[in-house]
Structures are given as C-alpha cells and as structure tokens.
Scaffold this motif. Structure first.
Motif, PDB file in Angstrom:
ATOM      1  N   GLU A  87     -50.284 -70.758 107.135  1.00 59.13           N
ATOM      2  CA  GLU A  87     -50.270 -72.217 107.078  1.00 59.13           C
ATOM      3  C   GLU A  87     -51.665 -72.779 107.309  1.00 59.13           C
ATOM      4  O   GLU A  87     -52.492 -72.160 107.996  1.00 59.13           O
ATOM      5  N   LEU A  88     -51.903 -73.942 106.730  1.00 60.16           N
ATOM      6  CA  LEU A  88     -53.131 -74.699 106.951  1.00 60.16           C
ATOM      7  C   LEU A  88     -52.741 -76.019 107.607  1.00 60.16           C
ATOM      8  O   LEU A  88     -52.417 -76.998 106.918  1.00 60.16           O
ATOM      9  N   PRO A  89     -52.716 -76.068 108.934  1.00 57.40           N
ATOM     10  CA  PRO A  89     -52.284 -77.276 109.627  1.00 57.40           C
ATOM     11  C   PRO A  89     -53.113 -78.487 109.206  1.00 57.40           C
ATOM     12  O   PRO A  89     -54.327 -78.412 109.032  1.00 57.40           O
ATOM     13  N   GLY A  90     -52.422 -79.599 109.027  1.00 59.18           N
ATOM     14  CA  GLY A  90     -53.099 -80.826 108.642  1.00 59.18           C
ATOM     15  C   GLY A  90     -53.265 -80.993 107.151  1.00 59.18           C
ATOM     16  O   GLY A  90     -53.612 -82.079 106.688  1.00 59.18           O
ATOM     17  N   ALA A  91     -53.020 -79.969 106.397  1.00 61.81           N
ATOM     18  CA  ALA A  91     -53.128 -80.062 104.931  1.00 61.81           C
ATOM     19  C   ALA A  91     -51.726 -79.973 104.340  1.00 61.81           C
ATOM     20  O   ALA A  91     -50.950 -79.090 104.694  1.00 61.81           O
ATOM     21  N   LYS A  92     -51.420 -80.882 103.461  1.00 60.42           N
ATOM     22  CA  LYS A  92     -50.084 -80.911 102.851  1.00 60.42           C
ATOM     23  C   LYS A  92     -50.052 -79.986 101.639  1.00 60.42           C
ATOM     24  O   LYS A  92     -49.985 -80.411 100.491  1.00 60.42           O
ATOM     25  N   HIS A 130     -57.746 -77.442  95.953  1.00 56.79           N
ATOM     26  CA  HIS A 130     -58.903 -78.341  95.943  1.00 56.79           C
ATOM     27  C   HIS A 130     -58.671 -79.568  96.808  1.00 56.79           C
ATOM     28  O   HIS A 130     -59.620 -80.235  97.211  1.00 56.79           O
ATOM     29  N   GLU A 131     -57.405 -79.869  97.116  1.00 59.04           N
ATOM     30  CA  GLU A 131     -57.095 -81.019  97.957  1.00 59.04           C
ATOM     31  C   GLU A 131     -57.042 -80.640  99.437  1.00 59.04           C
ATOM     32  O   GLU A 131     -57.069 -81.512 100.302  1.00 59.04           O
ATOM     33  N   ALA A 132     -56.959 -79.340  99.712  1.00 61.10           N
ATOM     34  CA  ALA A 132     -56.748 -78.902 101.087  1.00 61.10           C
ATOM     35  C   ALA A 132     -58.035 -78.528 101.812  1.00 61.10           C
ATOM     36  O   ALA A 132     -58.107 -78.615 103.032  1.00 61.10           O
ATOM     37  N   ALA A 133     -59.030 -78.087 101.076  1.00 62.71           N
ATOM     38  CA  ALA A 133     -60.227 -77.576 101.732  1.00 62.71           C
ATOM     39  C   ALA A 133     -61.475 -78.000 100.976  1.00 62.71           C
ATOM     40  O   ALA A 133     -61.472 -78.133  99.755  1.00 62.71           O
TER      41      ALA A 133
END
Length: 224
Positions: A87-92, A130-133
């Motif tokens: 999981e990448l917390p804070g990223a949807k 591209h929206e997460a990081a």
C-alpha cells in the motif's frame, strides 16, 4: 613525526577508507542479487527484511501510465509468509500484486527471499502511478505480511531508466498527436444504385409520322 611522514600517513589512511567504502557499496544490501543500485530504502521487522525498495515511474518524465514497486523481501524465520498487500498510504491508488508464475498469492519462503520487479519475478504494479508519486520525492510504502504484519519504509521515487529500467512498469503506449484513432478499413465495393445502367431510348426524329395510321384507312379518307 616530520611533516612529510605525516602527509604520507594521512594519504594512506584516505586510500584505505576509499577502498573500504567501495567494497561496502558493492556488497551492501544484496546488490548482486538484485542487480539494482544499492543503498535504497531498507528496513527490518522481526524476521523480515525489506531491501532495495523503490517506486519506479514511467521512463519519460510526466508520462501517464502505471508505476511499480521494486524490492527484495527476505524471510529469516522458520515459516513461510504471504505478502498480502503493498500500500501507498495517502495515495488513492491500487497496487496489483502478481506472483512470478501463475496466479495466487506472493509467498516469501522461510529462510529465503522473493524479488519484486524485473523479468521473471513477482510484480507490484501501481495503477495510475503518475498520480501517486513524483520523481525525486520519497513515498511511504507498506508491505503487509501474513505473520509479521505491516512493514513500513520511505522509498525513493525514480524513473525507469539506468539501474531501474529493467525493474520498472510497462511503458505507457504512445500515439502521435493529431493521428486519428480509427480509419476506414475498406473501400466501396459497388456503384450507386441510382446510376443508369443502360442507354436512354429517346424518340428518334420523324417518329411522329410513324405513329400516323397508314394503309387502307388512309386511302378511304382520300376517296371522301
């Protein structure tokens, strides 16, 4: 000690430190196992160690498409563990896990390891990456294991170039600007139905005379 001897001692010490640093970099963090630049994010929780963790985006800066998580997970315990999620917390975003072969869970064998990312290995694809990081930033990544629980670390976000090109996501499809997305695949196979297929039969000059009664009837009128 004379000044010249002191300088020689300092130079020798610096050389030893430089060689030791290079040796440590070459062997550290299981660099040869992964074939990836060492000294990326690493953490240990219980019998689980996560090393060389990075978030890898598309090779072209700003390109849309998936990203990927790459890491090596070591299990020093006596029991297999299942990597249940990343999981990448804070990223949807959703991270899609896939084993090296077939389908099902990603297993970290007891006394062994599993590599995530790269040909022939398990994969962790980040949809809409591209929206997460953002390249150059760090991103919190959580590895959720069946026995150990959550293992968290801050991973560097890099592009799929240089050391990371073989461990990154599938390149996003590109399309030249202004290129139509579809084109006719065939050409008309017939001619318009309304097109005349024969020669017009117009009345010929003098045809009115042919319509005048001839023969005996004409002669009877002349007698009168």
């Amino acid at each position: 000690m004379s000044r010249s001897l002191r300088r020689g001692a300092l130079a020798a010490t610096a050389l030893v430190i430089s060689i030791a640093s290079l040796t440590a970099c070459g062997a550290g963090n299981d660099a040869q196992t992964l074939g990836v630049k060492p000294d990326n994010a690493a953490v240990s929780v219980g019998t689980i160690k996560v090393q060389n963790a990075v978030v890898i985006t598309q090779p072209e800066a700003g390109a849309k498409g998936p990203a990927a998580v790459s890491a090596t997970i070591f299990n020093d315990g006596s029991k297999d563990e299942t990597l249940e999620a990343i999981e990448l917390p804070g990223a949807k975003v959703t991270v899609k896990l896939k084993p090296a072969t077939g389908s099902g869970p990603v297993t970290v064998p007891a006394g062994g390891s599993v590599v995530i990312g790269g040909k022939g290995n398990a994969s962790a694809e980040i949809e809409n990456g591209h929206e997460a990081a953002k390249n150059g930033d760090t991103q919190e990544v959580v590895f959720r294991l069946s026995e150990t629980g959550d293992v968290k670390l801050q991973a560097l976000v890099v592009r799929a170039t240089s050391y990371y090109k073989d461990f990154g996501p599938t390149a996003a499809p590109s399309q030249p600007a202004g290129t139509p997305t579809a084109s006719p695949t065939g050409s008309p196979t017939g001619s318009p139905a309304a097109t005349p297929t024969g020669t017009a039969t117009a009345p010929a000059a003098g045809s009115e005379a042919s319509a005048t009664p001839s023969g005996p009837a004409s002669a009877s009128h002349a007698d009168h």
